[in-house]
Design a protein around this motif. Structure first.
Motif, PDB file in Angstrom:
ATOM      1  N   VAL A   1      -8.512   7.138  -7.084  1.00 63.03           N
ATOM      2  CA  VAL A   1      -8.818   8.225  -6.146  1.00 63.03           C
ATOM      3  C   VAL A   1     -10.098   7.933  -5.387  1.00 63.03           C
ATOM      4  CG1 VAL A   1      -9.385  10.668  -5.949  1.00 63.03           C
ATOM      5  CG2 VAL A   1      -7.600   9.927  -7.544  1.00 63.03           C
ATOM      6  N   ALA A   2     -11.141   7.476  -6.099  1.00 58.51           N
ATOM      7  CA  ALA A   2     -12.400   7.141  -5.431  1.00 58.51           C
ATOM      8  C   ALA A   2     -12.201   5.968  -4.469  1.00 58.51           C
ATOM      9  CB  ALA A   2     -13.465   6.799  -6.471  1.00 58.51           C
TER      10      ALA A   2
ATOM     11  N   GLY B   1       0.342   8.930  -6.058  1.00 57.98           N
ATOM     12  CA  GLY B   1       0.389  10.299  -5.570  1.00 57.98           C
ATOM     13  C   GLY B   1      -0.452  10.517  -4.334  1.00 57.98           C
ATOM     14  N   GLU B   2      -0.917   9.425  -3.695  1.00 58.56           N
ATOM     15  CA  GLU B   2      -1.687   9.529  -2.447  1.00 58.56           C
ATOM     16  C   GLU B   2      -0.704   9.543  -1.276  1.00 58.56           C
ATOM     17  OE1 GLU B   2      -4.859   9.902  -2.086  1.00 58.56           O
ATOM     18  OE2 GLU B   2      -5.441   9.705  -4.189  1.00 58.56           O
ATOM     19  N   TYR B   3       0.050  10.648  -1.174  1.00 60.42           N
ATOM     20  CA  TYR B   3       1.153  10.699  -0.218  1.00 60.42           C
ATOM     21  C   TYR B   3       0.686  10.707   1.237  1.00 60.42           C
ATOM     22  CZ  TYR B   3       3.455  12.049  -4.553  1.00 60.42           C
ATOM     23  OH  TYR B   3       3.897  12.081  -5.850  1.00 60.42           O
TER      24      TYR B   3
ATOM     25  N   LEU C   1      -5.677  -2.207  -4.872  1.00 59.21           N
ATOM     26  CA  LEU C   1      -4.734  -2.188  -3.752  1.00 59.21           C
ATOM     27  C   LEU C   1      -4.980  -1.011  -2.816  1.00 59.21           C
ATOM     28  CD1 LEU C   1      -1.320  -3.316  -5.268  1.00 59.21           C
ATOM     29  CD2 LEU C   1      -2.924  -4.603  -3.874  1.00 59.21           C
ATOM     30  N   VAL C   2      -5.373   0.133  -3.384  1.00 59.39           N
ATOM     31  CA  VAL C   2      -5.678   1.288  -2.528  1.00 59.39           C
ATOM     32  C   VAL C   2      -6.882   0.977  -1.643  1.00 59.39           C
ATOM     33  CG1 VAL C   2      -6.514   3.660  -2.521  1.00 59.39           C
ATOM     34  CG2 VAL C   2      -4.634   3.008  -4.019  1.00 59.39           C
TER      35      VAL C   2
ATOM     36  N   SER D   1       0.823  -1.211   0.000  1.00 59.91           N
ATOM     37  CA  SER D   1       0.000   0.000   0.000  1.00 59.91           C
ATOM     38  C   SER D   1       0.855   1.259   0.000  1.00 59.91           C
ATOM     39  CB  SER D   1      -0.918   0.000   1.230  1.00 59.91           C
ATOM     40  OG  SER D   1      -1.760  -1.124   1.225  1.00 59.91           O
ATOM     41  N   ILE D   2       1.998   1.223   0.703  1.00 60.51           N
ATOM     42  CA  ILE D   2       2.897   2.380   0.714  1.00 60.51           C
ATOM     43  C   ILE D   2       3.408   2.664  -0.693  1.00 60.51           C
ATOM     44  CG2 ILE D   2       5.124   3.228   1.540  1.00 60.51           C
ATOM     45  CD1 ILE D   2       4.634   1.683   4.138  1.00 60.51           C
TER      46      ILE D   2
END
Length: 634
Positions: free
Chosen positions: A599-600, A95-97, A276-277, A87-88
């Motif tokens: 993103v969603a 870009g989901e820092y 995965l997100v 996930s990291i």
């Protein structure tokens, strides 16, 4: 003390750095997230600079964590933290820092919490080592010379100064005084010492100097034996899988398979990333620690100190409960209940002779006899000589009379006139008085069970799922059996040394997970060998260091409260973790079908996390009831 090998020092240094590294990473992640939020919502920075703190977190925190997780992957270890590593990386690619930084914080924080539990186990050995002196005061040629304990030989004469800790086992040759042996025996009594009395290493001397003759070298002393057992117990400490790892063992491969399947069927890598997100195991990485910390906080407010967080996850799975007797199921204060004297004898006169002799006995019943003598206004007399050979009772000369105080078994070894008048066994503790080789009296004692003991023991099976209940004690079998009958326990092990206790606990733990409850230093090795060790009271620093749980109040009700808090926490954890995973699986299905973008998917996962965490916070809230036996208060 043993000198650590170079390999041992290197291992300890490596372990120290790993633990410290986790703490540093957690602090960096926390600081980075805080700075990011300030730049974003307080300063309202519109430039990309507000992302820099998160990049720092991912570089200096995420890379080391991902590297460690890759090594686990090479060993085919599929835990929830492995999916966190994926996930990291996924968060960095997408870009989901902020999400990646949060995962870094949770992962490093969890590792730091777990390492604390391991360090607390090794502190037991440090506590033991700090109590034993490094030198002995040897008397030779009329002078007292300080020598290292390794130089003390059997037969050497040593001087124990006031308030010193006795370095070796021995026999008093000069001086009179008292010693505190509670750290080793578990009995809260001051033992009087006179020439002929035995002393044990680790005991604390009183106000007066004593001269002793060493009967064992320091390496073979009672204290050294307990340290050896403690080392063995630490090395053989039960290995337990954390709840998050157990759930993650199937969740991680499932999430990866769904992500790969979505990519393979659609041919779109974005679906792999989206799955995965959504699959980021925050319900495992965040909700579980939050619930555990909440339960630890609630326990602390109730006088229950959780030294090893793992016990909160495992106590509900224990099926065998093992109890020490004195100070745990009883109050540890035996009292003289019956004085059965021969016909025509003066009970007060006999009590005076017995109490005068018992002043110098190390047996815990001596305090009960002395208390009864004080209450009766008996004047104690001087003892001319005294001896206490193992298994033969105590013998001395008091006011011109030869007085022997012994057990029923020991009395059978000597010719005693009037032995036909000895009463039959009635259960509990007893001793017999022989004056001038003639039977004179029988004394009976009771160490009363705790008032809540019967109801506590009775409810363990029906309310907490315990299948077997045992008493493992160093006391005589008659007293242990008497107590067991009073409180409703059928299996007992009596007259057991700390080493024998460990053997029994290990054997039981091999069959089923065990709960061990004790209060003395002699319980410390057994506490470490059990699945969950609970120390009652604060009589011994070493005991409380070796236990996973410390009950500050000497109360079985608090043990019950701990089990209820743990069970409730486990229920909340399962609700948060399993509920969060089920929702994540639904989200993964939507993402694999292209209905959720990366993103969603991240937003969806955050909503799931909020619900899981809010539910986990309930673990810190005190429920309406915390005990469910007897007249226990809530």
């Amino acid at each position: 003390m043993e000198t650590p090998t170079p390999e041992g020092r290197l291992s300890k240094l490596r372990e120290f750095w790993t633990n410290r590294q986790m703490v540093i990473i957690a602090c960096v992640a926390l600081a980075g997230i805080a700075v990011h939020l300030i730049l974003c919502y307080v300063i309202h920075s519109g430039s990309p600079s507000y992302q820099i703190p998160l990049w720092v977190v991912l570089v200096f925190g995420g890379i080391p964590l991902v590297y460690e997780l890759l090594k686990k992957l090479a060993k085919r270890e599929f835990g929830s933290d492995l999916l966190a590593g994926i996930s990291i990386v996924t968060a960095a690619v997408l870009g989901e820092y902020l999400a990646g930084a949060l995962v870094v914080l949770m992962l490093s924080g969890g590792e730091a919490l777990e390492s604390y539990a391991v360090r607390s186990a090794s502190s037991v050995l440090r506590a033991l080592a700090q109590r034993i002196p490094s030198i002995g005061h040897r008397s030779q040629g009329g002078q007292v010379v300080d020598v290292s304990l390794s130089e003390v030989a059997v037969g050497d004469t040593l001087v124990i100064f006031p308030h010193d800790i006795c370095p070796v086992d021995g026999v008093v040759t000069e001086g009179r005084g008292v010693m505190d042996e509670s750290f080793l025996t578990g009995e809260p009594f001051q033992m009087s010492k006179t020439p002929g009395s035995e002393v044990i290493s680790g005991a604390i001397n009183g106000e007066f100097a004593l001269t002793i003759r060493a009967t064992r070298p320091a390496a073979d002393s009672r204290y050294a034996k307990i340290m050896q057992v403690m080392r063995s117990a630490e090395q053989n400490r039960p290995r337990m899988r954390r709840l998050g790892d157990s759930l993650g063992a199937f969740y991680t491969p499932l999430a990866v398979l769904i992500a790969l399947g979505a990519w393979g069927v659609s041919g779109q890598s974005s679906r792999f990333l989206a799955v995965l997100v959504v699959a980021t195991p925050c319900p495992l990485l965040i909700a579980i620690p939050v619930a555990i910390i909440g339960a630890i906080s609630l326990c602390a407010r109730r006088g229950i100190i959780i030294k090893n967080p793992v016990v909160l996850e495992t106590i509900a799975t224990c099926r065998t409960a093992i109890f020490d007797k004195t100070g745990t199921l009883t109050y540890g204060r035996p009292r003289l209940t019956d004085q059965i004297v021969v016909s025509g004898a003066d009970a007060v006169h006999i009590l005076g002779l017995v109490a005068s002799l018992e002043r110098y006995s190390k047996h815990p019943l001596a305090s009960a006899i002395l208390k009864s003598a004080t209450e009766a206004g008996v004047t104690l007399q001087e003892v001319a000589e005294i001896s206490e050979p193992p298994g033969q009772g105590i013998l001395g000369t008091v006011a011109g009379h030869t007085v022997r105080i012994a057990s029923r078994g020991a009395l059978a070894k000597f010719p005693v006139a009037g032995s036909d008048q000895i009463p039959s066994h009635a259960g509990g503790l007893e001793c017999f008085v022989v004056i001038d080789d003639r039977y004179a009296a029988a004394y009976r004692f009771r160490d009363e069970p705790r008032t809540e003991g019967v109801s506590f023991i009775k409810h363990l099976n029906s309310r907490h799922g315990f299948k077997r209940l045992l008493i493992v004690s160093g006391d005589r079998e008659s007293e242990v059996r008497y107590l067991a009958e009073q409180i409703g326990i059928s299996e007992i092990y009596a007259q057991k040394t700390p080493e024998e206790k460990v053997t029994i606990v290990r054997a039981e733990t091999a069959k089923a997970r065990t709960l061990y409850v004790g209060d003395g230093i002699n319980d410390a090795p057994a506490l470490m060998s059990s699945t969950v060790g609970v120390a009652i009271g604060q009589n011994s620093d070493i005991t409380t260091e070796s236990a996973g749980v410390v009950i500050m109040d000497s109360s079985l009700e608090k043990v019950d409260e701990f089990m209820h808090i743990s069970r409730r926490m486990r229920r909340i954890v399962l609700q948060s973790a399993i509920g969060g995973m089920v929702l994540s699986v639904v989200g993964m299905a939507l993402a694999s079908g292209g209905l959720l973008s990366p993103v969603a998917g991240a937003v969806c996962q955050e909503v799931i996390d909020v619900f899981a965490v809010f539910n986990a916070l309930r673990a810190a809230i005190r429920p309406k009831e915390l005990s469910d036996f007897g007249d226990a208060t809530t």
